[in-house]
Scaffold this motif. Structure first.
Motif, PDB file in Angstrom:
ATOM      1  N   LYS A   6       0.856  -1.197   0.000  1.00 30.43           N
ATOM      2  CA  LYS A   6       0.000   0.000   0.000  1.00 30.43           C
ATOM      3  C   LYS A   6       0.899   1.257   0.000  1.00 30.43           C
ATOM      4  N   ILE A   7       1.942   1.219   0.802  1.00 30.86           N
ATOM      5  CA  ILE A   7       2.866   2.366   0.865  1.00 30.86           C
ATOM      6  C   ILE A   7       3.472   2.596  -0.520  1.00 30.86           C
ATOM      7  N   ASP A 290       4.117  14.901   7.650  1.00 28.17           N
ATOM      8  CA  ASP A 290       2.816  14.322   8.038  1.00 28.17           C
ATOM      9  C   ASP A 290       2.749  12.857   7.605  1.00 28.17           C
ATOM     10  N   TYR A 291       3.220  12.629   6.380  1.00 26.07           N
ATOM     11  CA  TYR A 291       3.171  11.276   5.821  1.00 26.07           C
ATOM     12  C   TYR A 291       3.991  10.314   6.716  1.00 26.07           C
ATOM     13  N   ILE A 292       5.176  10.747   7.099  1.00 31.92           N
ATOM     14  CA  ILE A 292       6.040   9.913   7.956  1.00 31.92           C
ATOM     15  C   ILE A 292       5.376   9.654   9.300  1.00 31.92           C
ATOM     16  N   PHE A 383      11.569   2.555   3.774  1.00 34.80           N
ATOM     17  CA  PHE A 383      10.354   1.781   4.094  1.00 34.80           C
ATOM     18  C   PHE A 383       9.576   1.300   2.885  1.00 34.80           C
ATOM     19  N   TYR A 384       9.823   1.858   1.678  1.00 36.55           N
ATOM     20  CA  TYR A 384       9.092   1.322   0.527  1.00 36.55           C
ATOM     21  C   TYR A 384       9.868   0.220  -0.194  1.00 36.55           C
ATOM     22  N   ASN A 385      11.056  -0.104   0.294  1.00 31.73           N
ATOM     23  CA  ASN A 385      11.802  -1.222  -0.286  1.00 31.73           C
ATOM     24  C   ASN A 385      11.343  -2.538   0.353  1.00 31.73           C
TER      25      ASN A 385
END
Ligand code: PLP
Length: 405
Positions: A6-7, A290-292, A383-385
């Motif tokens: 999802k990320i 905010d996203y983090i 985190f997206y890896n």
């Protein structure tokens, strides 16, 4: 639960192929990809809301000023600074460090004084201090590191004395991944009245940074390494220090009253923000923060640690592969060389397999000199890896080794 798929869908750049292969982006230490919310914010500002800040009395200008100052509040909260006066927007880590080397240097460094840095600094935290040392006939001293890529604490104790005007240190090494024990070091420095600047370019994207808890005097980071836009950065400074420092650059916005005879300067933080600010980027960076926060800094750190452990284990198993940087406390960076294969050849072959890795000195040439090498290949993961991407790197390196045999 940390839903990586999802990320990943929040990052449009991940959904592409290079040379007919799905992109594996492992160059996050150089710059991170941007989530859609950041891209959309920039697009909305430029298509509808753009207007210069702190200048106009019309609707758009007032609204943009409000958003810009909200972004400052957001940064204050993110790093837990005491006040918004302590948050200066710059165009990046390099500009933040140069602001302090120039202003602090002008005011407090004199002939024969010492400036202390470490052996694992990025060029951005070496060269500004060298320039200052030359200008003021001051002396630049370097804290050595050990073979694991950790600061030698006994040497630090030896080097630290009252003649040192400032200690400038990276929180996390971009070349090796080492997380330095900065809280302990700051305590030692303060016992000797030495102020500390932390280069946080690689620390901010990976975990919790609380400037009050660290008690650092200055902290620098870049928006583009923390999923925000390019051309924006932050200089945090304790208010009592920033009040004592002269402005760096002169121009609009940093003044209170100007005449040909005399100019008085604006209050903090604007005293350090000469010229039109990059307000769209500041607002975009606030969205990235905010996203983090929505993902959770602790969850990010835990997932990235999993990636680091997996990559370290997997790559160490490759015959002839040597990892540089084995600190006990590391972020998700693996810097390595394959025996007998130049780092650029490795990088070029991996590139054709769709894998984007950084090769070379990583703007930390003295680190390479310390290890007697000309550069490394660096996989910097976020985190997206995924572990599957690490498997692709592993397979790519195995193929590469066979090719070079
Ligand atoms: N310091 C460190 C540790 C870095 O990794 C970098 C960039 O790679 C910088 C400073 C410079 O950052 P910027 O080029 O955004 O000013």
């Amino acid at each position: 639960m940390f839903d990586v798929q999802k990320i990943r869908s929040d990052f449009p750049a991940l959904d592409q192929q290079v040379y007919g292969k799905p992109l594996v982006y492992f160059d996050n230490g150089a710059t991170t990809l941007k989530p859609k919310v950041v891209i959309d914010t920039l697009q909305e500002i430029y298509s509808k809301r753009n207007s210069n800040v702190h200048r106009g009395i019309h609707y758009l200008s007032l609204r943009m000023t409000e958003e810009y100052e909200e972004a400052r509040k957001r940064v204050r909260k993110f790093i837990n600074a005491r006040s918004e006066k302590e948050i200066i927007f710059t165009n990046g880590t390099t500009a933040s460090i140069n602001t302090i080397s120039s202003t602090f240097g002008e005011e407090f460094v004199k002939e024969g004084d010492e400036i202390l840095i470490s052996a694992m600094e990025h060029h951005s935290n070496i060269v500004p201090w060298q320039i200052l040392a030359q200008r003021k006939a001051a002396i630049l001293k370097v804290i050595p590191m050990n073979d694991q890529g950790e600061i030698v604490m006994e040497k630090l104790d030896e080097l630290m004395h009252e003649g040192i005007r400032i200690l400038a240190l990276n929180h996390v090494s971009n070349a090796l991944g080492t997380i330095n024990p900065v809280k302990e070091i700051i305590q030692k420095a303060h016992e000797r009245n030495i102020p500390v600047l932390l280069d946080g370019a690689q620390a901010i994207p990976h975990g919790d940074v609380d400037v009050q808890d660290l008690d650092c005097d200055f902290y620098a980071f870049s928006g583009h390494k923390v999923y925000g836009p390019n051309g924006i950065g932050v200089l945090y400074g304790k208010e009592e220090w920033l009040e004592k420092l002269p402005p760096w650059q002169g121009g609009g916005d940093m003044v209170e009253k100007v005449s040909f005879e005399k100019t008085s300067f604006a209050e903090l933080p604007l005293k350090f923000e000469a010229g039109t600010a990059n307000y769209p980027a500041a607002i975009g960076m606030a969205k990235a923060l905010d996203y983090i926060d929505a993902l959770g800094k602790d969850q990010i750190a835990a997932y990235e640690k999993e990636l680091l452990d997996y990559a370290t284990l997997k790559l160490s198993a490759i015959d002839g592969l040597k990892i540089f940087g084995a600190a006990a406390n590391k972020i998700s960076i693996v810097s390595f060389l394959l025996e007998g294969i130049h780092q650029e050849d490795t990088g070029m072959v991996l590139d054709k397999m769709g894998l984007a890795l950084r090769t070379g000195t990583h703007c930390a040439e003295p680190v390479m000199t310390r290890f007697g090498i000309s550069g490394t290949v660096r996989a910097s993961m976020v985190f997206y890896n995924t572990k599957e991407e690490i498997d692709k790197l592993y397979e790519g390196l195995i193929k590469l080794r066979q090719m070079f045999r």
